[in-house]
Design an enzyme around this catalytic site. Structure first.
Site, PDB file in Angstrom:
ATOM      1  N   LYS A  74      70.079  11.684  64.425  1.00 36.56           N
ATOM      2  CA  LYS A  74      68.457  12.036  64.727  1.00 36.56           C
ATOM      3  C   LYS A  74      67.758  10.510  64.243  1.00 36.56           C
ATOM      4  O   LYS A  74      68.615   9.687  63.799  1.00 36.56           O
ATOM      5  CB  LYS A  74      68.118  12.542  63.287  1.00 36.56           C
ATOM      6  CG  LYS A  74      66.728  12.991  62.858  1.00 36.56           C
ATOM      7  CD  LYS A  74      66.469  13.938  61.806  1.00 36.56           C
ATOM      8  CE  LYS A  74      65.244  14.297  61.604  1.00 36.56           C
ATOM      9  NZ  LYS A  74      64.999  15.122  60.492  1.00 36.56           N
ATOM     10  N   SER A 124      62.284  19.394  61.378  1.00 26.24           N
ATOM     11  CA  SER A 124      61.988  18.260  62.168  1.00 26.24           C
ATOM     12  C   SER A 124      63.108  17.867  63.059  1.00 26.24           C
ATOM     13  O   SER A 124      63.022  16.869  63.866  1.00 26.24           O
ATOM     14  CB  SER A 124      61.502  16.957  61.102  1.00 26.24           C
ATOM     15  OG  SER A 124      62.502  16.798  60.211  1.00 26.24           O
ATOM     16  N   SER A 128      64.438  21.016  57.570  1.00 27.34           N
ATOM     17  CA  SER A 128      64.482  20.247  58.761  1.00 27.34           C
ATOM     18  C   SER A 128      65.967  20.443  59.475  1.00 27.34           C
ATOM     19  O   SER A 128      65.952  20.058  60.699  1.00 27.34           O
ATOM     20  CB  SER A 128      64.153  18.915  58.765  1.00 27.34           C
ATOM     21  OG  SER A 128      62.666  18.804  58.517  1.00 27.34           O
TER      22      SER A 128
END
Lengths: 492, 92
Positions: A76, A151, A175
């Protein structure tokens, strides 16, 4: 199984049937083919990926294989990496190149992994749909008109479509687990303090944890084994945590006598009936496998979202005060004075969801409101923790739906922030309590994956892994792949 | 709840345009309105959480561990001169 797991790729590499360069090349081809649609990656340097793969093959030849030798892992955009940009998908970090690697990145490199690009995410990890990214929306490979969750939506989308066999995400309020659920993969949020947060761009420091997003439970164990452990550079990284036999836990696939708690507050009106039915069916399956399902209550569940939306934004408003246009990040043009520089740089650099969270936090912490909001929320947090402690006197693990709904349509919830916040209703409580949680696929509703969430006491990731591995082995849900992503050249 | 959003934004050092304030104000009111649900919970005598595992934060040894990385760290700054961060004049 059309898409290979990390474990399968590792076996083929170890047997000399393929090379890290071949594996990397194959994934780079898939990224080139599918990323223009999915936008799962916001940065990719193919030459750098291949250079790492060549170095890994050379290391294997000269010194033997390390635990993740030659295995591609996407990360990420929240993880600081010395190579390439680190922007947390925010305009305010445009042009930022991290001067050091996050601890978990160092650990992956030491384990021989090949790091593949940076994945898309909600700006500063604030969101549940990856729609707040400054680099454009990310799509769900099961239905490209739908969100991948958030997320860590880019990591989930990439793994679900096999643009990478595994990825790292972070989980502050769900997330990792929510996007894993909505994309039909496995996501593990470790116990708070299990994984170092150093070099992970901070959102809410008392909640943030990094963890794996993978195709199988065993792969999640492999990656967690590689990234966990004490780091003196993070004061909240626990020095001597109870040790887990990560892979051994996955081999203990016996549910006989396991006491599974079914909290009534997680099976409620308002959730999708199809999701509920799939999760109920999963529990039935566990019963057939020898587990005992015990009805329990976590009475403060309905206050978890409210407590979270005080605590997380409060911590965020403090953490994000560092983006002031002085030491790094965006600075506005021609500031009149210092205050103008701060206020304009921040207005220009932050997106609207990040502003909403900062303002919520600034309000909750402001003079006269502290007791009513922040202090109250931290007291409610204690009650939520106590709910879990009491429940674990009765049961070994807790099972719930990961998300009350399947992947929703792009744009469906962007107008009303509160509706978006409430979509995290089942994932938030365990972050507040610092507990580990795992989401795995357990069904489909109208062609969209459903996630089953397991919650264990602190430091008992072994229970999550053995339970999830047993369920995975007894069902077909772990091997699902979205259509349209395996056609070009067959299996990986 | 009626919130002076521009005032809160200034506390957070964010200058909102009028259009942003008009949009964020009601949204913030809605969020805070939801959060007020917390008032329903009886928290009398409940200790606030200070750490997820009720643990104390350890102290590290007082030794330099980073080395001198000034150039590397300042390479990402918007404006640097002679090793100093340059900002608009603050003292006349």
């Amino acid at each position: 199984m059309p898409f290979s797991s990390l474990s399968e790729i590792k076996a083929r590499l170890d047997a000399g049937e393929t090379t890290a360069v071949e594996v990397a090349t194959r994934y780079l081809q898939r990224i080139a083919a599918y990323n223009p649609t999915l936008n799962a990656f916001v940065h990719l340097d193919a030459d750098h990926v291949l250079a790492q793969a060549r170095a890994s093959d050379a290391h294997r030849a000269a010194h033997g294989a390390r635990p993740l030798e030659g295995l591609p892992v996407a990360v990420k955009d929240i993880f600081c990496t010395q190579d390439g940009p680190t922007r947390c998908c925010s305009k305010i970090l445009e042009g930022f190149e991290a001067p050091y690697d996050a601890h978990v990145i160092t650990r992956l490199k030491e384990a021989g992994a090949v790091l593949v690009g940076k994945t898309n995410m909600d700006e500063f990890a604030m969101g549940s749909s990856t729609e707040t990214s400054a680099f454009g929306i990310c799509r769900n490979p099961w239905d490209v008109e739908r969100i991948p969750g958030g997320s860590s939506g880019g990591s989930a989308s990439a793994v679900a479509a096999a643009l990478a066999p595994a990825a790292l995400g972070t989980d502050t309020g769900g997330s990792i687990r929510q996007p894993a659920a909505l994309c039909g993969i496995v996501g593990l949020k470790p116990t708070y303090g299990r994984v170092s947060r150093r070099g992970i761009i901070a959102f809410a420091s008392s909640l943030d944890q990094a963890g794996p997003m993978t195709r199988t439970v065993r792969d999640a164990a492999m990656l967690t084994a590689a990234i966990s452990g004490h780091d003196s550079g993070d004061a909240t990284s626990v020095a001597n945590p109870p040790v887990v036999d990560w892979l051994g836990a996955c081999d203990k696939m016996d549910m006989k006598g396991l006491k599974i708690g079914r909290p009534k507050e997680y099976f409620v009106d308002g959730m999708d009936a199809g999701v509920r039915a799939e999760v109920e069916a999963a529990l039935k399956k566990c019963e057939e496998l020898g587990a005992e399902i015990i009805d329990i209550s976590l009475p403060h569940t309905e206050y978890a979202v409210a407590a979270y939306y005080v605590i997380a934004p409060s911590e965020a408003s403090a953490n994000l005060s560092r983006y002031d246009g002085v030491r790094f990040g965006h600075r506005c043009e021609a500031p009149e004075d210092l205050l103008d520089m701060y206020t304009r740089s921040r207005d220009e650099g932050f997106g609207s969801e990040v502003k909403r969270r900062i303002l919520t936090g600034a309000f909750a912490l402001s003079s006269g409101y502290y007791d009513a909001y922040y202090l109250k929320a931290q007291q409610v947090r204690t009650l939520i923790q106590q709910d879990f402690i009491k429940a674990f006197e009765q049961v070994d693990v807790i099972a719930t739906p990961t998300s009350p709904i399947t992947a929703f349509k792009l744009g469906e919830k962007t107008d009303d922030p509160l509706t978006m916040y409430l979509s995290d209703i089942f994932t938030i409580a365990l972050n507040l309590a610092g507990l580990p949680g795992l989401s795995q696929p357990c069904g489909m509703v109208d062609g969209l994956p459903v996630g089953l969430q397991w919650i264990a006491p602190a430091w008992r990731e072994d229970l999550l892994l053995s339970t999830a591995a047993a369920y995975e082995a007894a069902t077909e849900w772990g091997t699902l792949c979205p259509q349209g992503y395996a056609a070009d050249g067959g299996a990986l | 709840m009626d919130i002076d959003v521009k005032k809160v934004a200034m506390l957070a050092r964010i200058r909102l345009t009028d259009a942003e304030a008009a949009e964020l104000g009601p949204q913030l009111g809605g969020i805070i309105g939801y959060i007020e649900k917390l008032a329903e919970v009886n928290t009398e005598g409940v200790a606030p959480t200070a750490h997820p595992h009720d643990a104390a934060m350890p102290l590290r040894a007082n030794v330099v561990s980073n080395g001198n990385r000034r150039e590397q760290l300042q390479a990402v700054a918007p404006n640097v001169e002679s090793g100093l961060y340059v900002v608009p004049k603050v003292i006349e």
